[in-house]
Scaffold this motif. Structure first.
Motif, PDB file in Angstrom:
ATOM      1  N   ASP A  31      45.681  42.887  37.565  1.00  0.00           N
ATOM      2  CA  ASP A  31      46.676  42.311  36.680  1.00  0.00           C
ATOM      3  C   ASP A  31      45.698  40.959  36.380  1.00  0.00           C
ATOM      4  N   ILE A  32      46.094  40.024  35.732  1.00  0.00           N
ATOM      5  CA  ILE A  32      45.378  38.929  35.285  1.00  0.00           C
ATOM      6  C   ILE A  32      45.063  37.952  36.179  1.00  0.00           C
ATOM      7  N   PRO A  33      45.568  37.797  37.315  1.00  0.00           N
ATOM      8  CA  PRO A  33      45.017  37.148  38.703  1.00  0.00           C
ATOM      9  C   PRO A  33      43.923  37.782  39.397  1.00  0.00           C
ATOM     10  N   GLY A  34      43.740  39.078  39.037  1.00  0.00           N
ATOM     11  CA  GLY A  34      42.901  39.843  39.869  1.00  0.00           C
ATOM     12  C   GLY A  34      43.618  40.631  41.038  1.00  0.00           C
ATOM     13  N   HIS A  35      44.884  40.568  41.152  1.00  0.00           N
ATOM     14  CA  HIS A  35      45.454  41.469  42.023  1.00  0.00           C
ATOM     15  C   HIS A  35      45.947  43.102  41.568  1.00  0.00           C
ATOM     16  N   PHE A  36      46.032  43.774  42.500  1.00  0.00           N
ATOM     17  CA  PHE A  36      46.546  45.274  42.064  1.00  0.00           C
ATOM     18  C   PHE A  36      47.772  45.288  42.072  1.00  0.00           C
ATOM     19  N   TYR A  37      48.475  46.034  41.006  1.00  0.00           N
ATOM     20  CA  TYR A  37      49.689  46.379  40.964  1.00  0.00           C
ATOM     21  C   TYR A  37      49.657  47.752  40.838  1.00  0.00           C
ATOM     22  N   GLY A  38      50.795  48.591  40.834  1.00  0.00           N
ATOM     23  CA  GLY A  38      51.076  50.101  40.634  1.00  0.00           C
ATOM     24  C   GLY A  38      52.252  50.702  41.121  1.00  0.00           C
ATOM     25  N   LYS A  39      51.985  51.934  41.358  1.00  0.00           N
ATOM     26  CA  LYS A  39      53.075  52.765  41.985  1.00  0.00           C
ATOM     27  C   LYS A  39      52.517  53.667  42.894  1.00  0.00           C
ATOM     28  N   ILE A 305      38.368  31.650  33.371  1.00  0.00           N
ATOM     29  CA  ILE A 305      37.776  33.072  33.845  1.00  0.00           C
ATOM     30  C   ILE A 305      36.849  32.712  35.206  1.00  0.00           C
ATOM     31  N   PHE A 306      36.088  31.958  34.813  1.00  0.00           N
ATOM     32  CA  PHE A 306      35.015  31.860  36.124  1.00  0.00           C
ATOM     33  C   PHE A 306      35.379  31.236  37.344  1.00  0.00           C
ATOM     34  N   SER A 307      36.426  30.219  37.209  1.00  0.00           N
ATOM     35  CA  SER A 307      37.088  29.463  38.174  1.00  0.00           C
ATOM     36  C   SER A 307      38.485  29.681  37.979  1.00  0.00           C
ATOM     37  N   PRO A 308      39.219  30.773  38.507  1.00  0.00           N
ATOM     38  CA  PRO A 308      40.641  31.034  38.045  1.00  0.00           C
ATOM     39  C   PRO A 308      41.717  30.444  38.802  1.00  0.00           C
ATOM     40  N   ASN A 309      41.436  29.526  39.615  1.00  0.00           N
ATOM     41  CA  ASN A 309      42.550  28.861  40.185  1.00  0.00           C
ATOM     42  C   ASN A 309      41.822  27.518  40.976  1.00  0.00           C
ATOM     43  N   HIS A 310      42.870  26.550  41.299  1.00  0.00           N
ATOM     44  CA  HIS A 310      42.698  25.476  41.771  1.00  0.00           C
ATOM     45  C   HIS A 310      41.705  25.214  42.846  1.00  0.00           C
ATOM     46  N   ALA A 358      37.459  35.978  41.062  1.00  0.00           N
ATOM     47  CA  ALA A 358      37.574  35.741  39.719  1.00  0.00           C
ATOM     48  C   ALA A 358      37.904  37.480  39.363  1.00  0.00           C
ATOM     49  N   ASN A 359      38.468  37.471  38.234  1.00  0.00           N
ATOM     50  CA  ASN A 359      38.734  38.871  37.869  1.00  0.00           C
ATOM     51  C   ASN A 359      37.392  39.794  37.099  1.00  0.00           C
ATOM     52  N   GLU A 426      48.134  30.567  29.250  1.00  0.00           N
ATOM     53  CA  GLU A 426      49.473  29.950  29.516  1.00  0.00           C
ATOM     54  C   GLU A 426      49.531  30.477  31.036  1.00  0.00           C
ATOM     55  N   ASN A 427      49.134  31.738  31.379  1.00  0.00           N
ATOM     56  CA  ASN A 427      49.354  32.187  32.685  1.00  0.00           C
ATOM     57  C   ASN A 427      48.597  31.207  33.679  1.00  0.00           C
ATOM     58  N   LYS A 428      47.298  30.735  33.459  1.00  0.00           N
ATOM     59  CA  LYS A 428      46.700  29.979  34.224  1.00  0.00           C
ATOM     60  C   LYS A 428      47.357  28.575  34.003  1.00  0.00           C
ATOM     61  N   ARG A 429      47.879  28.190  33.052  1.00  0.00           N
ATOM     62  CA  ARG A 429      48.637  26.686  33.234  1.00  0.00           C
ATOM     63  C   ARG A 429      49.771  26.875  33.964  1.00  0.00           C
ATOM     64  N   GLN A 430      50.442  27.899  33.959  1.00  0.00           N
ATOM     65  CA  GLN A 430      52.004  27.920  34.745  1.00  0.00           C
ATOM     66  C   GLN A 430      51.516  28.201  36.175  1.00  0.00           C
TER      67      GLN A 430
END
Length: 448
Positions: A31-39, A305-310, A358-359, A426-430
């Motif tokens: 996903d956008i933050p770089g975590h795996f999702y799926g089934k 993108i290069f620094s994706p979080n606080h 980072a993703n 918007e994802n990063k802002r939120q």
């Protein structure tokens, strides 16, 4: 399409023959933050998907925040009916999972290459950039390097504890580059490497880094940019699993200790034409200078993108080899863009700014967009650090400033897609605002 279905079906059937004990396969995407999702699919159902049955997952799974929640982003998530979107299996990625308690398989899925790909899916963003470059006769060769820390499996009141030295049972709490650390932690590191290789990842060099319990893994150079990013993503997943199996916790967190170096994602990129000639080396390496100038011109606008979080912003400028200004240099690890010494055939850039969490799809897409922009505009770069230690251009060092710099940058919107830029910002802002919605103990100590 029929030939691809036949190839996938053969892959699934071969996997079932070689691993009859496996009953389920995790179908996963980043996903956008770089975590795996799926089934998790029964393996017999996977065979039907490989033969052509639809594979659908919610489109908005790509939009999950860092903690897994959904944010209102335009009309997505709460005003679109939460629609499904088609995915496809990524050939060559069906592999056994060895770190789980029960036999299991995993396989990458993606929306790129489907009839209606998701514009903001990270793998699709990279796929579009690569496709555009290929149409221009530009063929990247890519190698990732990832740094990570090992911690004790148990947290201490939520805080990480130093990994225990298997030989002495003492905390590995001293910064060191000594190769003896590779020997002391060889059991878990060897398992990480072997597990990665079993996933089809080309592991090369393992290095003990400066931080206590910190290591770096290098991957082989790959002429398929999507596969190179797949390797980086899958390595993070398998490494965390193997570490837990051995009683450790592996983390790609950018800055787990303020007093020790952070963990980075270094990306080596060279560009070739259809005949295999290194484009960066032509005309006395003038295209290399243009490519560097393009990377530096867009760097400030790619910081989310290069620094994706606080936490990732904490890594910049704190200790060793982490720049706070957009810079470049020959054989200079203080630079954001380093030019390693090499012969003309292997001339490349090493982009060193991204944090390890980072993703990888988005990091590579942003780097390639910068290289492409530089080759198009043919601008000259600023002075390298080798000539002027004060050379460099400012970039944002706080998330909300970085998002503002990214969202309305016309070149980036064109090269990575306007819809992706709007959704990502918007994802990063939120995410950043959600992170601020908690009062910690230090705040009470200072202001109560």
């Amino acid at each position: 399409m029929k030939s691809q279905s036949a190839t996938l079906l053969a892959e699934v059937r071969t996997f079932r023959q070689n691993h009859p004990e496996v009953r389920y396969v995790d179908l996963i995407a980043l996903d956008i933050p770089g975590h795996f999702y799926g089934k998790r699919y029964p393996v017999e159902m996977l065979e039907k998907v490989a033969a052509g049955s639809p594979l659908k997952l919610p489109q908005n799974a790509v939009l999950l925040g860092a903690q897994g929640g959904l944010f209102k982003i335009g009309d997505y998530c709460f005003h679109d009916g939460d629609p499904d979107a088609n995915r496809r299996l990524v050939p060559g990625t069906l592999k056994p999972v060895s770190w789980e308690a029960q036999p299991l398989g995993q396989m990458l899925i993606t929306s790129d290459g489907t009839e209606a790909p998701i514009e903001f899916e990270p793998r699709e963003v990279l796929a579009k950039v690569l496709e555009r470059l290929h149409h221009k006769g530009i063929h990247p060769v890519v190698a990732f390097e990832l740094e990570f820390y090992l911690f004790d499996k148990k947290l201490d009141d939520g805080l990480p504890q130093f990994a225990r030295d298997p030989l002495s049972d003492d905390a590995d709490d001293q910064p060191t580059l000594h190769i003896e650390r590779l020997s002391r932690f060889s059991e878990v590191l060897d398992d990480m490497a072997q597990t990665a290789q079993a996933q089809g990842i080309d592991i090369t060099v393992i290095t003990a880094e400066l931080g206590p319990g910190q290591f770096e893994i290098n991957f082989g150079h790959c002429d398929d940019g999507l596969r190179a990013a797949d390797w980086a993503a899958l390595f993070c997943r398998s490494t965390r699993g193997v570490a837990l199996k051995h009683g450790y916790r592996a983390s790609f967190m950018a800055k787990p200790y303020l007093q020790f170096p952070g963990s980075g994602m270094h990306v080596h990129v060279s560009l070739y034409d259809g005949a295999g000639n290194n484009l960066l080396a032509a005309h006395q390496q003038q295209p290399l200078r243009h490519a560097v100038a393009g990377c530096l011109a867009l760097l400030a606008h790619c910081m989310p993108i290069f620094s994706p979080n606080h936490n990732a912003f904490r890594r910049l400028g704190g200790t060793v080899n982490a720049a706070t200004r957009a810079s470049w240099g020959f054989e200079d690890r203080d630079a954001c863009v380093r030019i390693p010494e090499s012969d003309p055939r292997n001339l490349r850039i090493e982009h060193r700014l991204a944090s390890a969490d980072a993703n990888p799809y988005l990091v590579l897409a942003a780097i390639l967009a910068g290289l492409e922009h530089g080759l198009e505009t043919r601008q000259e770069p600023i002075a390298p650090l080798n000539e002027d230690r004060n050379s460099g251009a400012d970039f944002p060092l706080e998330m909300l400033d970085a998002v503002r710099a990214m969202q309305h940058q016309a070149i980036l919107r064109d090269k990575l897609g306007a819809e992706f830029i709007d959704v990502y910002c918007e994802n990063k802002r939120q995410d950043h605002l959600a992170f601020q919605q908690e009062i910690n103990a230090r705040e009470y100590r200072w202001f109560l």
